[in-house]
Design an enzyme around this catalytic site. Structure first.
Site, PDB file in Angstrom:
ATOM      1  N   ARG A  19       2.823  19.280   8.786  1.00 23.08           N
ATOM      2  CA  ARG A  19       3.778  18.291   9.254  1.00 23.08           C
ATOM      3  C   ARG A  19       4.948  18.876  10.061  1.00 23.08           C
ATOM      4  O   ARG A  19       5.351  18.277  11.067  1.00 23.08           O
ATOM      5  CB  ARG A  19       4.305  17.442   8.091  1.00 23.08           C
ATOM      6  CG  ARG A  19       3.208  16.596   7.441  1.00 23.08           C
ATOM      7  CD  ARG A  19       3.755  15.670   6.363  1.00 23.08           C
ATOM      8  NE  ARG A  19       4.566  14.610   6.931  1.00 23.08           N
ATOM      9  CZ  ARG A  19       5.876  14.559   6.876  1.00 23.08           C
ATOM     10  NH1 ARG A  19       6.561  15.519   6.252  1.00 23.08           N
ATOM     11  NH2 ARG A  19       6.536  13.550   7.435  1.00 23.08           N
TER      12      ARG A  19
ATOM     13  N   CYS B 127      -1.102  32.676  13.101  1.00 24.43           N
ATOM     14  CA  CYS B 127      -0.856  33.221  14.439  1.00 24.43           C
ATOM     15  C   CYS B 127      -0.515  32.111  15.427  1.00 24.43           C
ATOM     16  O   CYS B 127      -1.263  31.832  16.382  1.00 24.43           O
ATOM     17  CB  CYS B 127      -2.061  34.028  14.911  1.00 24.43           C
ATOM     18  SG  CYS B 127      -2.221  35.595  14.044  1.00 24.43           S
ATOM     19  N   GLU B 128       0.585  31.443  15.177  1.00 23.82           N
ATOM     20  CA  GLU B 128       1.124  30.405  16.042  1.00 23.82           C
ATOM     21  C   GLU B 128       2.646  30.490  15.970  1.00 23.82           C
ATOM     22  O   GLU B 128       3.213  30.527  14.880  1.00 23.82           O
ATOM     23  CB  GLU B 128       0.688  29.003  15.586  1.00 23.82           C
ATOM     24  CG  GLU B 128      -0.790  28.718  15.701  1.00 23.82           C
ATOM     25  CD  GLU B 128      -1.248  28.550  17.145  1.00 23.82           C
ATOM     26  OE1 GLU B 128      -0.394  28.299  18.014  1.00 23.82           O
ATOM     27  OE2 GLU B 128      -2.465  28.683  17.378  1.00 23.82           O
TER      28      GLU B 128
ATOM     29  N   GLU C 260       0.822  -1.213   0.000  1.00 29.66           N
ATOM     30  CA  GLU C 260       0.000   0.000   0.000  1.00 29.66           C
ATOM     31  C   GLU C 260       0.860   1.270   0.000  1.00 29.66           C
ATOM     32  O   GLU C 260       0.887   2.018   0.977  1.00 29.66           O
ATOM     33  CB  GLU C 260      -0.917   0.008   1.220  1.00 29.66           C
ATOM     34  CG  GLU C 260      -1.930  -1.112   1.227  1.00 29.66           C
ATOM     35  CD  GLU C 260      -2.663  -1.243   2.545  1.00 29.66           C
ATOM     36  OE1 GLU C 260      -3.720  -1.889   2.553  1.00 29.66           O
ATOM     37  OE2 GLU C 260      -2.170  -0.719   3.581  1.00 29.66           O
TER      38      GLU C 260
ATOM     39  N   GLY D 141       1.714   5.051  -0.569  1.00 29.83           N
ATOM     40  CA  GLY D 141       0.953   6.296  -0.676  1.00 29.83           C
ATOM     41  C   GLY D 141       1.913   7.452  -0.817  1.00 29.83           C
ATOM     42  O   GLY D 141       2.141   7.984  -1.901  1.00 29.83           O
ATOM     43  N   ARG D 142       2.528   7.818   0.315  1.00 29.66           N
ATOM     44  CA  ARG D 142       3.526   8.892   0.325  1.00 29.66           C
ATOM     45  C   ARG D 142       4.596   8.675  -0.742  1.00 29.66           C
ATOM     46  O   ARG D 142       5.020   9.607  -1.423  1.00 29.66           O
ATOM     47  CB  ARG D 142       4.177   8.934   1.706  1.00 29.66           C
ATOM     48  CG  ARG D 142       5.270   9.966   1.860  1.00 29.66           C
ATOM     49  CD  ARG D 142       6.253   9.597   2.981  1.00 29.66           C
ATOM     50  NE  ARG D 142       5.599   9.133   4.167  1.00 29.66           N
ATOM     51  CZ  ARG D 142       5.405   9.859   5.259  1.00 29.66           C
ATOM     52  NH1 ARG D 142       5.805  11.113   5.288  1.00 29.66           N
ATOM     53  NH2 ARG D 142       4.813   9.346   6.312  1.00 29.66           N
TER      54      ARG D 142
ATOM     55  N   TYR E 227       0.383  14.478   2.182  1.00 29.16           N
ATOM     56  CA  TYR E 227      -0.154  15.008   3.443  1.00 29.16           C
ATOM     57  C   TYR E 227      -0.152  16.529   3.546  1.00 29.16           C
ATOM     58  O   TYR E 227      -0.502  17.062   4.584  1.00 29.16           O
ATOM     59  CB  TYR E 227       0.576  14.392   4.655  1.00 29.16           C
ATOM     60  CG  TYR E 227       0.501  12.891   4.657  1.00 29.16           C
ATOM     61  CD1 TYR E 227      -0.717  12.248   4.874  1.00 29.16           C
ATOM     62  CD2 TYR E 227       1.612  12.112   4.397  1.00 29.16           C
ATOM     63  CE1 TYR E 227      -0.805  10.865   4.838  1.00 29.16           C
ATOM     64  CE2 TYR E 227       1.535  10.734   4.361  1.00 29.16           C
ATOM     65  CZ  TYR E 227       0.322  10.117   4.588  1.00 29.16           C
ATOM     66  OH  TYR E 227       0.237   8.763   4.549  1.00 29.16           O
TER      67      TYR E 227
ATOM     68  N   TYR F 244       4.948  16.951  13.523  1.00 28.89           N
ATOM     69  CA  TYR F 244       6.023  16.030  13.919  1.00 28.89           C
ATOM     70  C   TYR F 244       7.423  16.540  13.670  1.00 28.89           C
ATOM     71  O   TYR F 244       8.345  15.747  13.509  1.00 28.89           O
ATOM     72  CB  TYR F 244       5.975  14.669  13.208  1.00 28.89           C
ATOM     73  CG  TYR F 244       4.866  14.226  12.370  1.00 28.89           C
ATOM     74  CD1 TYR F 244       4.892  14.355  10.990  1.00 28.89           C
ATOM     75  CD2 TYR F 244       3.773  13.585  12.946  1.00 28.89           C
ATOM     76  CE1 TYR F 244       3.888  13.839  10.217  1.00 28.89           C
ATOM     77  CE2 TYR F 244       2.768  13.073  12.169  1.00 28.89           C
ATOM     78  CZ  TYR F 244       2.829  13.202  10.811  1.00 28.89           C
ATOM     79  OH  TYR F 244       1.831  12.671  10.055  1.00 28.89           O
TER      80      TYR F 244
END
Length: 415
Positions: free
Chosen positions: A313, A344-345, A274, A276-277, A373, A317
């Site tokens: 991302r 605003c973070e 499988e 994906g990425r 993603y 992480y």
């Protein structure tokens, strides 16, 4: 050449036409990667099937490309199922994953012809049994197993440790009960076993250990079953990443499975993976426009017109990426900078530390390997607009997802 080209198109042309932030996919690179998987993942002893893990990037256009190359599809929600149906993807090639599929999602899938389900737990198997009887439909079930093998990945994206939210231990009471339910059911058919040992895997040993575990379970069954090894093929985000060659690594998965089966005197119906990425990640680039430039006592910031809303991302992480000033590729990278987003973070940082040429407001900044993603995890935090998605190939660009408008932000509100 001083300007970045994608699909034989200068990025400045793409930005002029579609604005920034902008997700750009090199369609030829997508196709070449798919072909490498298909070329390597073949066996003379059993069938093979590649399922595209569409959570990485799912749009109707992407699914049409996957269908063109005869890949199957992995979906994990009602929404992904709906998108696949709207793309007219063959329902017999769709496999429904997820650790907590709702009754409504399962009903929707069954009513629309899906009949491959990867069951995560005993309660799901019970519900599938009830629904199969209610609809009087045969349902093929793969049991997701936790094989207890950890790939060396970030804590948040490891899925196979013993207390993972995903899958069951084969020896557990819950798993054996689930298998008994399938055995006793008139409508459920055991298709085989599925496992997934993590993401961004750069070595073969964990996969080979997974194969040994899965093959060892086959001796308890008279029927010829299928095995699904999951995904996790790593890609190159930075120079520190060393992804395995696709064709060679999947060839090794096949040959090792063949040998493991031979040693155990077993056979299987089908072997699945499988990716994906690994199909979409390196084919995608995000383009931004540099806005304000700011110096603090210890840092220099290049601010861009996107950030954590189009690529969560790095904040989620601490994922690392590489970038370039896309129209200054030949300029000296003399500036040590932090590329930060506009949300605003304080954690909205695209790249913590990199070297780039001297930038000016209005320059185009390209962040590489954002094909997985980015779009699928994008949000409207701070009421940011989701960027457009564009496919490019042979000097031609086509819009795949239009850029959101302010009107779209209120589309679901009751005014």
């Amino acid at each position: 050449m001083s300007e970045l080209m994608i699909g034989e198109i200068p990025v400045s042309q793409l930005v002029a036409k579609y604005q920034t932030p902008l997700y750009v996919y090199d369609e030829k690179k997508l196709e070449d990667t798919i072909k490498a998987f298909k070329q390597g993942f073949q066996s003379d002893h059993f069938k093979t099937k590649i399922l595209y893990a569409s959570k990485a990037f799912q749009t109707v256009e992407m699914l049409k490309l996957i269908e063109k190359y005869d890949l199957g599809l992995d979906v994990v929600s009602g929404g992904e199922t709906y998108t696949a149906l709207r793309a007219e993807f063959p329902v017999e090639e769709i496999y429904f994953h997820g650790n907590n599929k709702t009754p409504d999602e399962l009903r929707f899938a069954i009513e629309n012809g899906l009949n491959h389900f990867i069951a995560d737990n005993e309660m799901e198997v019970e519900l599938l049994d009830a629904l199969s009887q209610e609809y009087n439909k045969k349902i093929h079930v793969m049991i997701r197993l936790n094989v207890g093998i950890e790939a060396h990945t970030h804590e948040y994206i490891v899925t196979a440790h013993i207390d993972s939210k995903f899958g069951m231990l084969y020896e557990s009471e819950a798993c054996q009960k689930a298998l008994n339910i399938i055995q006793d059911s008139e409508q459920l058919l055991l298709e085989g076993f599925h496992a997934h040992i993590g993401s961004q895997i750069f070595e073969m040993s964990a996969w080979l250990a997974e194969i040994d575990k899965l093959v060892s379970y086959l001796q308890d069954f008279d029927d010829v079953l299928s095995l699904n090894l999951g995904g996790g093929f790593g890609i190159r985000y930075t120079e520190n990443d060393a992804p395995l060659p696709i064709e060679k690594s999947v060839q090794e998965l096949v040959s090792y499975t063949e040998e493991a089966l031979k040693k155990q005197g077993q056979t299987i119906q089908q072997l699945m993976i499988e990716p994906g990425r690994s199909i979409v990640g390196e084919a995608g680039t995000t383009l931004y426009t540099v806005g304000f430039i700011k110096e603090t006592p210890h840092k220099k910031y290049y601010f861009v017109d996107g950030g954590m809303t189009d690529n969560i991302r790095p904040a989620l992480y601490q994922a690392e990426y590489t970038c370039d000033l896309a129209t200054k590729l030949q300029s000296e990278k003399s500036e040590k900078v932090t590329v930060a987003g506009k949300m605003c973070e304080s954690g909205d940082v695209v790249i913590q530390e990199t070297y780039l040429p001297v930038a000016e407001s209005g320059d185009i900044l390209a962040v590489y390997a954002t094909g997985a993603y980015g779009y699928s995890m994008s949000s409207n935090y701070n009421r940011a607009l989701t960027p457009a998605v564009v496919f490019v190939k042979d000097g031609v660009s086509k819009i795949v997802v239009r850029r959101q408008s302010y009107t779209d932000l209120l589309r679901s509100e009751v005014l």
